[in-house]
Design an enzyme around this catalytic site. Sequence first.
Site, mmCIF file in Angstrom:
data_model
loop_
_atom_site.group_PDB
_atom_site.id
_atom_site.type_symbol
_atom_site.label_atom_id
_atom_site.label_comp_id
_atom_site.label_asym_id
_atom_site.label_seq_id
_atom_site.Cartn_x
_atom_site.Cartn_y
_atom_site.Cartn_z
ATOM 1 N N ASP A 2 -11.776 -8.148 7.048
ATOM 2 C CA ASP A 2 -13.150 -8.152 6.521
ATOM 3 C C ASP A 2 -13.821 -9.502 6.789
ATOM 4 O O ASP A 2 -15.020 -9.557 7.065
ATOM 5 C CB ASP A 2 -13.181 -7.829 5.020
ATOM 6 C CG ASP A 2 -13.334 -6.325 4.771
ATOM 7 O OD1 ASP A 2 -12.941 -5.542 5.664
ATOM 8 O OD2 ASP A 2 -13.854 -5.934 3.707
ATOM 9 N N ASP B 36 -3.362 -18.191 3.046
ATOM 10 C CA ASP B 36 -4.502 -18.886 2.426
ATOM 11 C C ASP B 36 -5.092 -19.907 3.392
ATOM 12 O O ASP B 36 -6.313 -20.048 3.516
ATOM 13 C CB ASP B 36 -4.116 -19.521 1.080
ATOM 14 C CG ASP B 36 -2.753 -20.192 1.093
ATOM 15 O OD1 ASP B 36 -1.954 -19.940 2.007
ATOM 16 O OD2 ASP B 36 -2.481 -20.998 0.183
ATOM 17 N N ASP C 110 -5.752 -6.458 5.651
ATOM 18 C CA ASP C 110 -6.923 -5.776 5.099
ATOM 19 C C ASP C 110 -8.004 -6.803 4.760
ATOM 20 O O ASP C 110 -9.185 -6.637 5.080
ATOM 21 C CB ASP C 110 -6.475 -5.025 3.831
ATOM 22 C CG ASP C 110 -7.500 -4.011 3.365
ATOM 23 O OD1 ASP C 110 -8.534 -3.848 4.033
ATOM 24 O OD2 ASP C 110 -7.262 -3.378 2.325
ATOM 25 N N TYR D 172 0.800 -1.225 0.000
ATOM 26 C CA TYR D 172 0.000 0.000 0.000
ATOM 27 C C TYR D 172 0.836 1.281 0.000
ATOM 28 O O TYR D 172 0.308 2.371 0.166
ATOM 29 C CB TYR D 172 -0.968 0.007 1.192
ATOM 30 C CG TYR D 172 -2.092 -1.012 1.084
ATOM 31 C CD1 TYR D 172 -2.175 -1.875 -0.003
ATOM 32 C CD2 TYR D 172 -3.070 -1.102 2.055
ATOM 33 C CE1 TYR D 172 -3.191 -2.804 -0.102
ATOM 34 C CE2 TYR D 172 -4.100 -2.033 1.953
ATOM 35 C CZ TYR D 172 -4.147 -2.880 0.877
ATOM 36 O OH TYR D 172 -5.164 -3.811 0.766
ATOM 37 N N LYS E 210 3.067 -15.335 3.316
ATOM 38 C CA LYS E 210 3.021 -16.220 2.145
ATOM 39 C C LYS E 210 4.471 -16.501 1.759
ATOM 40 O O LYS E 210 4.888 -16.321 0.615
ATOM 41 C CB LYS E 210 2.232 -15.503 1.027
ATOM 42 C CG LYS E 210 1.881 -16.363 -0.143
ATOM 43 C CD LYS E 210 0.837 -17.446 0.142
ATOM 44 C CE LYS E 210 0.689 -18.356 -1.057
ATOM 45 N NZ LYS E 210 -0.027 -19.599 -0.760
#
Length: 348
Positions: free
Chosen positions: A246, A218, A242, A134, A185
């Site tokens: 959610d 994941d 982020d 970001y 990851k």
Amino acid sequence: MRIAVIAGDGIGKDVTAEAVKVLGRVSEVFGCAITLEPLPWSADHYLKTGETLPANGYDLLRSFDAVFVGALGDPRVADNRHARDILLGTRFELDLYVNYRPVRLLDERLCPLKDRGPADVNFTVFRENTEGVYVGIGGRFKPGTADEVAIQEEINTYKGVHRIIKHAFAFAAERGHTKVCMADKSNAMQQGHALWQRVFKEVAADYPAIVATHQYIDALAMFLVKDPGQYQVIVTNNLFGDIITDIGGALQGGLGMAASGNIHPGRTSLFEPVHGSAPPLAGKNLANPVGAILSSALMLETLGHPQEAAAIERAVEAAIAARQTTTDIGGTLGTREVGDWITHAIKP
Ligand SMILES: NC(=O)c1ccc[n+]([C@@H]2O[C@H](COP(=O)([O-])OP(=O)(O)OC[C@H]3O[C@@H](n4cnc5c(N)ncnc54)[C@H](O)[C@@H]3O)[C@@H](O)[C@H]2O)c1
């Protein structure tokens, strides 16, 4: 406490009005002085003046004890420039490196998972908030053509990774938690996330009483849905944080329920509900104000007023238990009526 209040756009204005009422009541009940100073920064302000925030805007924010934001985003500002300057800009300029996201289910009825209750959904996510993908480093070559190349860099620094992981462990130790899970990851992103692996092991060694576990992001996304009860504290990077917060919001009953803090410990920090400005709901007395109200509780907790914060949380829990809620979580009340109910339920 001097608090800057940026209600912002859309339902940001609706939910902020309710958080302001609640803070006013807390101030009365607990006798603590809370001064709320509204700042007009928003899409309306930008469209009228051409200014997203004034030249001394970030310095002005630094002069407050904390900043409260409703939400920013308006279809009239296609590139969301004002939101980027005000929200992302403040995160970077004030170096708010901790994104603090408690995920707590307040009532079984609100959980989309079968046979899961409050005991299964009660964890905290720490998302790195100033680095990752970001930061906006990159560019496009031959844009708009069949040969277009788009580059978006991910930044991971030792300092940045260390301070968020350290914060997660310190929080866990302070709250008596026994587990911290780091998600990355590193199997596919073998440079940047090797740094996360190294720093996680390094910091974990300072906290022998805490079990440090690792999951690929994941797998973590899957386990958040299959078995959220295994988590106490999760720490991860900006992008993954982020996304999984959610999922966390959904586990809590929807985006309207989720609260967050953007924190630099010991400095001016920013608190906001996780949801956006939801333009279709704006000004219709439909938005759920709970995420904003719980964000005001996180603000008081961070400013060293845990009793006041706990009083807000109890009042919200009482509203949920009594089904005094907005329609998104199965109630029949409007934004203002829920805000009033919670305000009156604040007790020492
Ligand atoms: N931090 C922020 O200020 C923030 C965060 C996300 C999106 N945005 C901006 O908000 C605008 C709308 O984005 P979006 O639609 O993707 O996300 P959104 O969070 O505004 O809405 C997503 C969905 O959740 C519902 N919802 C959100 N908050 C709710 C609440 N309090 N009560 C009831 N329902 C609620 C909405 O009706 C919608 O169906 C965009 O301009 C976006 O950039 C801002």
